[in-house]
Design a protein around this motif. Sequence first.
Motif, short mmCIF file in Angstrom:
data_model
loop_
_atom_site.label_atom_id
_atom_site.label_comp_id
_atom_site.label_asym_id
_atom_site.label_seq_id
_atom_site.Cartn_x
_atom_site.Cartn_y
_atom_site.Cartn_z
N THR A 45 23.85 -0.66 -1.29
CA THR A 45 22.57 -0.73 -2.69
C THR A 45 22.01 -1.77 -1.40
O THR A 45 22.12 -2.51 -0.71
CB THR A 45 23.35 -1.60 -3.79
N VAL A 46 20.93 -1.84 -1.77
CA VAL A 46 19.50 -3.01 -1.69
C VAL A 46 20.12 -4.40 -1.65
O VAL A 46 19.91 -4.95 -0.70
CB VAL A 46 18.22 -2.66 -2.63
N ASP A 47 20.56 -4.42 -2.66
CA ASP A 47 21.14 -6.01 -3.52
C ASP A 47 22.18 -6.81 -2.15
O ASP A 47 22.25 -7.44 -1.52
CB ASP A 47 21.79 -6.49 -4.74
N GLU A 48 23.22 -5.09 -1.32
CA GLU A 48 24.42 -5.19 -0.40
C GLU A 48 23.19 -5.74 0.94
O GLU A 48 24.20 -7.04 1.82
CB GLU A 48 24.75 -4.29 -0.47
N ALA A 50 20.90 -6.77 1.50
CA ALA A 50 19.87 -8.24 1.84
C ALA A 50 20.98 -9.37 1.77
O ALA A 50 20.38 -10.45 2.63
CB ALA A 50 19.01 -8.31 0.17
N GLU A 51 21.71 -9.36 0.55
CA GLU A 51 22.74 -9.96 1.38
C GLU A 51 23.56 -10.47 2.61
O GLU A 51 23.35 -11.05 3.57
CB GLU A 51 24.20 -9.98 0.11
N SER A 56 16.25 -11.69 0.25
CA SER A 56 16.09 -11.88 -0.82
C SER A 56 15.68 -10.02 -1.05
O SER A 56 15.57 -10.00 -0.09
CB SER A 56 15.10 -11.87 -1.51
N ARG A 57 16.37 -9.73 -2.33
CA ARG A 57 16.46 -7.95 -2.59
C ARG A 57 14.60 -7.72 -1.86
O ARG A 57 14.62 -7.09 -2.34
CB ARG A 57 17.06 -7.85 -4.18
N VAL A 60 14.01 -7.17 1.45
CA VAL A 60 14.23 -6.33 1.39
C VAL A 60 12.34 -4.62 1.32
O VAL A 60 12.58 -4.64 1.56
CB VAL A 60 15.37 -5.26 1.00
N TYR A 61 12.73 -5.00 0.21
CA TYR A 61 12.20 -3.58 -1.01
C TYR A 61 10.04 -4.10 0.07
O TYR A 61 9.55 -3.06 0.10
CB TYR A 61 11.94 -3.86 -2.14
#
Length: 209
Positions: A45-48, A50-51, A56-57, A60-61
């Motif tokens: 995921t994008v969250d992963e 980013a972490e 931050s999410r 990345v976006y």
Amino acid sequence: MAVSRPLPAAKLTQERSRATRKNIVSAALKLWSQRGFDEGFETTTVDEIAESAGLSRASVYYYFPKKEDILREIAWTTAEQIHELSLRSLMTGQPVAEVIDEIMRQLGEMVARSPKAAVRRMLQIRDQAPESLARDSAAGGMTRAFSVVIAHAQEAAELPRTLGSLEIAELISSIAMGAIAKWSIAEEFDLPGTLRRRAAVILAGVRHL
């Protein structure tokens, strides 16, 4: 003693942006590779990402709206590195055959360090996205890099002008992409050596036109 000057604000922003993009790409590649590229690419995921990148999410976006854009960035960065290499090589005064040979060697080594599954996916995305080809033809692309070298060789009478520099560059780029595609699916394949041999054949053919 020389005093170092701070970078202009615009240049500093550009460098920070480049570093952030590189950080995101590295984090994504690490996660995808750890999980097996094909599965990792689909499930990460994008969250992963980013972490892992410490961002931050939203950040990345901002740089990469889609995961496919991260792969495009890898391809474009490689092309830009080849373009920079070609410009540096011209300053050495080496014959065109040696310059192209060195570019092919470094291109092969750069690509060979990437996961084959990632390269296969990059090639699929490239074929499906006309903007990828347009960006390659613009400044900084691989075709442009070869074109600069060939044009210089023609001006120095190292190569005939029977074909235009861009046409010759497109031939070299085409054989390079073909070799990279084959490497991405082959068990044993010497990519740098194959690129160097094929480029030498193209140059030999151009000389005899």
